[in-house]
Scaffold this active site. Structure first.
Site, PDB file in Angstrom:
ATOM      1  N   HIS A 128       0.855  -1.157   0.009  1.00 54.77           N
ATOM      2  CA  HIS A 128      -0.238  -0.153  -0.105  1.00 54.77           C
ATOM      3  C   HIS A 128       0.677   1.268   0.099  1.00 54.77           C
ATOM      4  O   HIS A 128       2.000   0.919  -0.124  1.00 54.77           O
ATOM      5  CB  HIS A 128      -0.950   0.475   1.625  1.00 54.77           C
ATOM      6  CG  HIS A 128       0.314   0.082   2.829  1.00 54.77           C
ATOM      7  ND1 HIS A 128       0.413  -1.036   3.171  1.00 54.77           N
ATOM      8  CD2 HIS A 128       0.559   1.331   2.998  1.00 54.77           C
ATOM      9  CE1 HIS A 128       1.510  -0.241   4.505  1.00 54.77           C
ATOM     10  NE2 HIS A 128       0.502   1.123   4.464  1.00 54.77           N
ATOM     11  N   ASP A 141       0.434   4.651   1.737  1.00 56.27           N
ATOM     12  CA  ASP A 141      -0.198   5.764   2.867  1.00 56.27           C
ATOM     13  C   ASP A 141      -1.590   6.443   2.716  1.00 56.27           C
ATOM     14  O   ASP A 141      -1.448   7.548   1.784  1.00 56.27           O
ATOM     15  CB  ASP A 141       0.011   6.527   4.155  1.00 56.27           C
ATOM     16  CG  ASP A 141       1.330   5.266   4.862  1.00 56.27           C
ATOM     17  OD1 ASP A 141       1.171   4.831   5.079  1.00 56.27           O
ATOM     18  OD2 ASP A 141       2.505   5.606   4.981  1.00 56.27           O
ATOM     19  N   HIS A 174       4.506   0.147   0.012  1.00 56.94           N
ATOM     20  CA  HIS A 174       5.782  -0.828   1.048  1.00 56.94           C
ATOM     21  C   HIS A 174       4.343  -1.911   1.475  1.00 56.94           C
ATOM     22  O   HIS A 174       3.496  -1.590   1.455  1.00 56.94           O
ATOM     23  CB  HIS A 174       6.169   0.783   2.216  1.00 56.94           C
ATOM     24  CG  HIS A 174       4.990   1.398   3.033  1.00 56.94           C
ATOM     25  ND1 HIS A 174       4.354   2.046   2.555  1.00 56.94           N
ATOM     26  CD2 HIS A 174       4.513   0.941   4.278  1.00 56.94           C
ATOM     27  CE1 HIS A 174       3.081   2.811   3.523  1.00 56.94           C
ATOM     28  NE2 HIS A 174       3.821   1.526   4.782  1.00 56.94           N
ATOM     29  N   ARG A 229       5.757   6.726  14.233  1.00 58.55           N
ATOM     30  CA  ARG A 229       5.407   7.647  12.943  1.00 58.55           C
ATOM     31  C   ARG A 229       4.773   8.628  12.195  1.00 58.55           C
ATOM     32  O   ARG A 229       4.116   8.740  13.373  1.00 58.55           O
ATOM     33  CB  ARG A 229       4.863   6.672  11.573  1.00 58.55           C
ATOM     34  CG  ARG A 229       5.086   6.922  10.577  1.00 58.55           C
ATOM     35  CD  ARG A 229       3.700   5.837   9.516  1.00 58.55           C
ATOM     36  NE  ARG A 229       2.990   6.447   9.615  1.00 58.55           N
ATOM     37  CZ  ARG A 229       1.741   5.975   8.991  1.00 58.55           C
ATOM     38  NH1 ARG A 229       1.904   4.438   8.552  1.00 58.55           N
ATOM     39  NH2 ARG A 229       0.803   6.528   8.400  1.00 58.55           N
TER      40      ARG A 229
HETATM   41  C1  SIN Z   1       3.272   1.457   8.000  1.00 55.61           C
HETATM   42  O1  SIN Z   1       2.600   0.637   6.807  1.00 55.61           O
HETATM   43  O2  SIN Z   1       3.194   1.946   7.372  1.00 55.61           O
HETATM   44  C2  SIN Z   1       3.872   0.762   8.978  1.00 55.61           C
HETATM   45  C3  SIN Z   1       4.898  -0.183   8.479  1.00 55.61           C
HETATM   46  C4  SIN Z   1       5.831  -0.953   9.370  1.00 55.61           C
HETATM   47  O3  SIN Z   1       5.155  -0.926  10.363  1.00 55.61           O
HETATM   48  O4  SIN Z   1       7.184  -1.137   8.331  1.00 55.61           O
END
Ligand code: SIN
Length: 290
Positions: A117, A119, A265, A280
């Protein structure tokens, strides 16, 4: 591999390398990802460091910084060099509205981002990028890597015939899609936005494929069956073409900064029953344009 796909790879790998004075930049693969050293991210950056960091970001799309000791204030200051901070959707009560906890324990039943995906693409203005700072990794050797895919190259490696099919199409991105089969949190107002299937990066003008399995529900101009077939073809290519991908193996206190405009990612939940924890911070983006 077909010549048009090889040509796309060669076009990137034969670029003259960027030269840096204040950073050391070690590519993870020739087309995506780099480890950056020589910076203490808890300190304010000089203009020279910031210029070089911005260049490295546009050249490699995913930057990895090891052994950083960061408070939330440091983390937010760093993100703030790249734009306004993107608020967390439905922040937990009492939590920082700009810091999202990414936490997995043995009691977790689902893990954020455990599928390809980008974000928040159901938003009219998806984020520019995210900085994820992992402070607790699963036991050594127990996984929890994050995979990244270069969506410029995903577009460029397509055949000319498929590229011309996609050009001009638009797709709906639906914030309810990730919640299928579950109840969304109370108060969640799901965004829903139509974006072009092929967009241009706002800083470089380079084209990229802008559909993803988490949020894209359908391509507007196609029949339901055609849309499903075309999206599946594109998702398969992202997942099954190692040339597009890099893999970040986390160590404690690593920060990774990815360009959400041109990278997908995939968090990997392969470490049950171990725990993983991070925070994050995301940066506001703008509406993607064809
Ligand atoms: C995310 O999708 O932002 C999480 C990525 C992760 O936990 O590696």
């Amino acid at each position: 591999m077909e010549q048009f796909a090889l040509d796309a790879i060669e076009h990137i790998t034969t670029r003259p390398p960027e030269v840096y004075d204040t950073l050391v930049v070690d590519p993870l693969t020739p087309v995506i990802g780099a480890e950056v050293s020589g910076l203490d991210l808890s300190k304010e950056l000089t203009e020279g460091q910031l210029d070089e960091l911005k260049r490295a970001f546009l050249a490699h799309h995913v930057l990895v910084f090891r052994d950083q000791t960061l408070s939330d204030t440091d983390h937010k200051r760093l993100a703030g060099y790249f734009g306004e901070l993107h608020p967390v959707t439905l922040p937990a009560e009492g939590s920082d509205p700009y810091v999202l906890e990414i936490s997995t324990t043995k009691d977790s039943r689902a893990v954020a981002g455990n599928g390809w995906h980008a974000d928040g693409t159901a938003d009219a203005e998806p984020s520019l990028g995210s900085m994820l700072y992992i402070t607790r990794t699963p036991e050594p050797g127990s996984g929890g890597d994050t995979l990244f895919a270069n969506m410029h190259l995903a577009y460029e490696m397509l055949s000319p015939a498929v590229k011309s099919l996609l050009d001009g199409l638009t797709a709906v991105h639906d914030g309810l899609l990730p919640w299928q089969g579950e109840t969304p949190p109370a108060g969640y107002v799901a965004p829903r936005t139509e974006h072009p299937v092929v967009v241009r990066h706002p800083d470089t003008g380079r084209r990229l494929l802008f559909v993803n399995g988490a949020y894209t529900s359908h391509i507007t101009q196609l029949s339901r069956g055609e849309s499903r077939a075309v999206l599946d073809l594109l998702y398969d290519q992202t997942a099954r073409t190692p040339f597009l991908n890099c893999r970040v193996r986390w160590t404690q206190n690593t920060l990774v900064f990815w360009d959400n405009r041109c990278v997908q990612h995939h968090a990997t939940w392969d470490y049950y029953p171990h725990s993983r924890y991070g925070r994050r911070v995301a940066i506001n983006g703008q509406r993607p344009q064809a």
